[in-house]
Enzyme design. Structure first.
Site, PDB file in Angstrom:
ATOM      1  N   ASP A 172       0.911  -1.109  -0.019  1.00 60.11           N
ATOM      2  CA  ASP A 172      -0.197   0.101  -0.001  1.00 60.11           C
ATOM      3  C   ASP A 172       0.996   1.402   0.009  1.00 60.11           C
ATOM      4  O   ASP A 172       1.551   1.540   0.737  1.00 60.11           O
ATOM      5  CB  ASP A 172      -0.812   0.015   1.028  1.00 60.11           C
ATOM      6  CG  ASP A 172      -1.966   1.075   1.134  1.00 60.11           C
ATOM      7  OD1 ASP A 172      -2.083   1.747   0.205  1.00 60.11           O
ATOM      8  OD2 ASP A 172      -2.783   1.161   2.111  1.00 60.11           O
ATOM      9  N   ASP A 202      -2.494   2.531  -6.176  1.00 62.76           N
ATOM     10  CA  ASP A 202      -1.582   2.698  -5.326  1.00 62.76           C
ATOM     11  C   ASP A 202      -1.626   1.309  -4.335  1.00 62.76           C
ATOM     12  O   ASP A 202      -0.911   1.702  -3.286  1.00 62.76           O
ATOM     13  CB  ASP A 202      -1.518   3.946  -4.678  1.00 62.76           C
ATOM     14  CG  ASP A 202      -3.076   3.873  -3.688  1.00 62.76           C
ATOM     15  OD1 ASP A 202      -3.755   3.188  -4.027  1.00 62.76           O
ATOM     16  OD2 ASP A 202      -2.774   4.745  -2.815  1.00 62.76           O
ATOM     17  N   GLU A 203      -2.197   0.272  -4.897  1.00 60.01           N
ATOM     18  CA  GLU A 203      -1.993  -0.798  -3.749  1.00 60.01           C
ATOM     19  C   GLU A 203      -2.284  -2.188  -4.773  1.00 60.01           C
ATOM     20  O   GLU A 203      -2.868  -2.166  -5.612  1.00 60.01           O
ATOM     21  CB  GLU A 203      -3.180  -0.782  -2.930  1.00 60.01           C
ATOM     22  CG  GLU A 203      -4.479  -0.687  -3.291  1.00 60.01           C
ATOM     23  CD  GLU A 203      -5.645  -0.863  -2.177  1.00 60.01           C
ATOM     24  OE1 GLU A 203      -5.358  -1.551  -1.258  1.00 60.01           O
ATOM     25  OE2 GLU A 203      -6.442  -0.067  -2.267  1.00 60.01           O
TER      26      GLU A 203
END
Length: 410
Positions: free
Chosen positions: A12, A108-109
């Site tokens: 993350d 973003d993860e």
């Protein structure tokens, strides 16, 4: 981590948009920074903020005026999605160097299955090396959750930010996970948490021990699923192909001001329909249903949908049906936001287009035109009949697409 069990990472990125801007412009480091959807319209909404801004109380979705009240020296920037997508792709390329079993879930993860990566070291050593590489090579911080399944890995990655690495084993669930408030559990939204509290469920541990039959009766299959997760049960694999699965494709946008102007609403519907068409083209998809979302001036939100007898794929078709839904269900009050989405989506290659006689004749009439446009597009590199959009609003409107999440493989 037991060697015989699965080893799953949830990676993350920390304050991703703000971190990318700081990597691009180091002079922003250490300063309170907010990325704002559109500072010029409605004074903007905070998309994300740096940890320096968060310490002052600035939060995602907060109106910009409130963020500035809490943090007078706040720096505000518009999002640069091309920059974020490039950074995201580079991040996932680093993950891919560890294992091909990667499941991106947003810009973003993502999840990684490192069960068979013992040749690279222990799971903790792999996570430390990966975190260090992302920080050194991309100048971006991330947190990593390590667990035997996806749910626990996701919960673990949230426990220490920024630059945290957290191991959450099943034997640690009772001491680490169960004491947490129910609203901190991944998959439990505000409304679900509120309803659970009326049942006496205040913590994740109380959910874990609640009667599953009662939960299923009240929350449906999701109730039993959440109870299983609270007990650390999650058999979902890390699926690299999951990024290609989709149930709906949509786009929404807040208007600069609340309005009842038909022309303004139609203009936005047209823009949204073109955005949906672009995404369908990118996915090579067609759809059999359409949904309209209307958010009024008082934030009351309704969604209305319709199923179609035939597949649709063009902006004109999307606009026509969206306009019909608006005319039928709009109560005449000022509108703040419109959203258009298509559902019952399928890939063209898997579905033969169902054409009745009328549709067939219409399609046949346009076949020559389609071929001419395709020929010109091949020659000039773009559709010469499509008007160029001078506005950058489309970039913002489609910023949270997941269409690009497999770009790192290219």
């Amino acid at each position: 981590m037991q060697s015989k069990g699965r080893a799953i990472f949830h990676v993350d990125m920390n304050s991703f948009y703000a971190s990318v801007e700081m990597a691009f412009d180091p002079s922003l480091r250490g300063k309170p920074l907010a990325i704002c959807g559109n500072p010029a319209e409605r004074k903007g909404i905070v998309v994300t903020s740096s940890y320096e801004a968060r310490k002052k109380g600035v939060r995602t979705t907060m109106p910009l005026w409130e963020a500035r009240r809490l943090c007078p020296d706040l720096l505000v920037m518009r999002p640069n999605f091309d920059r974020y997508r490039k950074a995201s792709s580079e991040m996932f390329k680093l993950l891919q160097e560890v294992t091909p079993i990667i499941q991106p879930v947003s810009i973003d993860e993502g999840y990684m299955d490192v069960t068979d990566c013992s040749h690279l070291g222990s799971t903790l050593e792999i996570a430390q090396t990966l975190q260090e590489r992302i920080l050194k090579e991309l100048d971006l911080p991330c947190s990593i959750g390590i667990a035997p399944n996806k749910f626990l890995a996701k919960m673990a990655s949230d426990m220490k930010k920024p630059l945290g690495i957290t191991v959450l084993r099943k034997r640690d669930i009772s001491s680490i996970l169960w004491p947490l408030p129910i609203e901190e559990m991944y998959g439990v939204g505000a409304k679900t948490a509120e309803k659970m509290r009326t049942l006496g469920i205040q913590t994740i541990g109380e959910l874990a021990h609640k009667d599953k039959y009662q939960l299923k009766r009240i929350f449906g299959v999701n109730g039993e699923r959440l109870a299983n997760r609270a007990n650390g049960i999650d058999d979902r694999p890390v699926d690299p192909e999951a990024v290609h699965s989709f149930k709906s494709i949509g786009s929404s946008q807040t208007l600069p001001h609340d309005t009842t102007d038909d022309k303004e609403l139609d203009k936005l519907l047209s823009q949204l329909s073109k955005s949906v068409e672009k995404r369908m083209q990118r996915k090579e998809a067609i759809a059999k249903g359409i949904q309209l979302m209307i958010r009024y001036h008082d934030r009351k939100t309704i969604t209305r949908s319709m199923k179609l007898q035939h597949f649709l794929e063009s902006a004109d078709e999307v606009f026509q049906h969206a306009q019909t839904l608006l005319q039928k269900h709009w109560n005449g009050e000022p509108i703040r936001l419109l959203g258009v989405s298509v559902f019952d989506v399928a890939e063209k290659k898997e579905v033969g287009k169902q054409l009745d006689l009328f549709t067939y004749e219409k399609e046949a009439e346009k076949e020559g035109l389609y071929k001419a446009i395709d020929d010109l597009t091949s020659k000039f590199g773009k559709n010469p009949f499509r008007r160029v959009q001078a506005s950058t609003s489309d970039e913002v409107r489609t910023s949270f697409q997941k269409d690009f999440l497999d770009d790192y493989k290219k």
